[in-house]
Design a protein around this motif. Structure first.
Motif, mmCIF file in Angstrom:
data_model
loop_
_atom_site.group_PDB
_atom_site.id
_atom_site.type_symbol
_atom_site.label_atom_id
_atom_site.label_comp_id
_atom_site.label_asym_id
_atom_site.label_seq_id
_atom_site.Cartn_x
_atom_site.Cartn_y
_atom_site.Cartn_z
ATOM 1 N N PHE A 70 0.871 -1.300 -0.084
ATOM 2 C CA PHE A 70 -0.126 0.190 0.074
ATOM 3 C C PHE A 70 0.901 1.104 -0.046
ATOM 4 O O PHE A 70 1.963 1.143 0.384
ATOM 5 C CB PHE A 70 -1.137 0.086 1.222
ATOM 6 N N THR A 71 0.418 2.456 -0.699
ATOM 7 C CA THR A 71 1.078 3.388 -0.584
ATOM 8 C C THR A 71 0.786 4.655 0.263
ATOM 9 O O THR A 71 -0.396 4.504 1.120
ATOM 10 C CB THR A 71 0.841 3.939 -1.958
ATOM 11 N N TRP A 72 1.732 5.611 0.558
ATOM 12 C CA TRP A 72 1.563 6.445 1.589
ATOM 13 C C TRP A 72 0.265 7.482 1.067
ATOM 14 O O TRP A 72 -0.024 7.624 -0.156
ATOM 15 C CB TRP A 72 2.869 7.466 1.344
ATOM 16 N N ARG A 73 -0.401 7.831 2.060
ATOM 17 C CA ARG A 73 -1.344 8.779 1.989
ATOM 18 C C ARG A 73 -1.474 9.992 2.915
ATOM 19 O O ARG A 73 -0.683 10.148 3.714
ATOM 20 C CB ARG A 73 -2.831 8.116 2.435
ATOM 21 N N LYS A 74 -2.120 11.091 2.304
ATOM 22 C CA LYS A 74 -1.954 12.302 3.080
ATOM 23 C C LYS A 74 -2.181 12.374 4.396
ATOM 24 O O LYS A 74 -1.699 12.935 5.405
ATOM 25 C CB LYS A 74 -2.604 13.415 2.440
ATOM 26 N N LYS A 75 -3.206 11.443 4.709
ATOM 27 C CA LYS A 75 -3.541 11.244 6.230
ATOM 28 C C LYS A 75 -2.681 11.001 6.968
ATOM 29 O O LYS A 75 -2.588 11.059 8.310
ATOM 30 C CB LYS A 75 -4.867 10.762 6.307
ATOM 31 N N TRP A 76 -1.696 10.050 6.524
ATOM 32 C CA TRP A 76 -0.591 9.665 7.214
ATOM 33 C C TRP A 76 0.640 10.274 7.315
ATOM 34 O O TRP A 76 1.733 9.871 7.569
ATOM 35 C CB TRP A 76 -0.305 8.110 6.674
ATOM 36 N N LYS A 77 0.580 11.621 6.960
ATOM 37 C CA LYS A 77 1.803 12.480 6.805
ATOM 38 C C LYS A 77 2.709 12.602 7.969
ATOM 39 O O LYS A 77 3.845 12.588 8.092
ATOM 40 C CB LYS A 77 1.067 14.007 6.343
ATOM 41 N N HIS A 78 1.858 12.796 9.309
ATOM 42 C CA HIS A 78 2.764 12.949 10.318
ATOM 43 C C HIS A 78 2.900 11.597 11.145
ATOM 44 O O HIS A 78 3.753 11.419 12.253
ATOM 45 C CB HIS A 78 1.902 13.768 11.307
ATOM 46 N N CYS A 79 2.490 10.276 10.547
ATOM 47 C CA CYS A 79 2.597 9.044 11.334
ATOM 48 C C CYS A 79 2.807 7.901 10.629
ATOM 49 O O CYS A 79 2.682 6.884 10.914
ATOM 50 C CB CYS A 79 1.177 9.050 12.290
ATOM 51 N N TRP A 80 3.629 8.220 9.361
ATOM 52 C CA TRP A 80 3.851 7.179 8.408
ATOM 53 C C TRP A 80 4.661 5.746 9.078
ATOM 54 O O TRP A 80 4.540 4.932 8.785
ATOM 55 C CB TRP A 80 4.611 7.613 7.216
ATOM 56 N N GLN A 81 5.586 6.410 10.045
ATOM 57 C CA GLN A 81 6.546 5.324 10.518
ATOM 58 C C GLN A 81 5.685 4.450 11.726
ATOM 59 O O GLN A 81 6.007 3.272 11.448
ATOM 60 C CB GLN A 81 7.385 6.002 11.646
ATOM 61 N N GLU A 82 4.441 4.823 11.876
ATOM 62 C CA GLU A 82 3.662 3.933 12.760
ATOM 63 C C GLU A 82 2.524 3.238 12.189
ATOM 64 O O GLU A 82 2.040 2.241 12.702
ATOM 65 C CB GLU A 82 2.922 4.816 13.859
#
Length: 69
Positions: free
Chosen positions: A18-30
């Motif tokens: 799955f790819t990065w989403r804007k809503k995960w901007k601040h918590c992508w590592q988690e």
């Protein structure tokens, strides 16, 4: 969409990328799961994967030709 590739991860439940989403901007590592559905079913996945890993492929249980009379 911009012309650059987005970051990807593998979902721990469904094993799909799955790819990065804007809503995960601040918590992508988690982020571990691609969707809410996969996150809710995370425990079912672990049990299923453990059972699949423990299964051994069936081997040919026929006796050697020298033992057959």
């Amino acid at each position: 969409m911009a012309g650059y590739p987005l970051a990807t991860k593998i979902c721990l439940h469904c094993q799909r990328p799955f790819t990065w989403r804007k809503k995960w901007k601040h918590c992508w590592q988690e982020v571990k799961y691609c969707s809410e559905r996969c996150r809710r079913n995370k425990h079912k996945c672990k049990i299923t994967n453990q059972l699949q890993c423990r299964r051994k492929p069936e081997t040919d249980r026929s006796e050697p030709e020298s033992a057959i009379q």
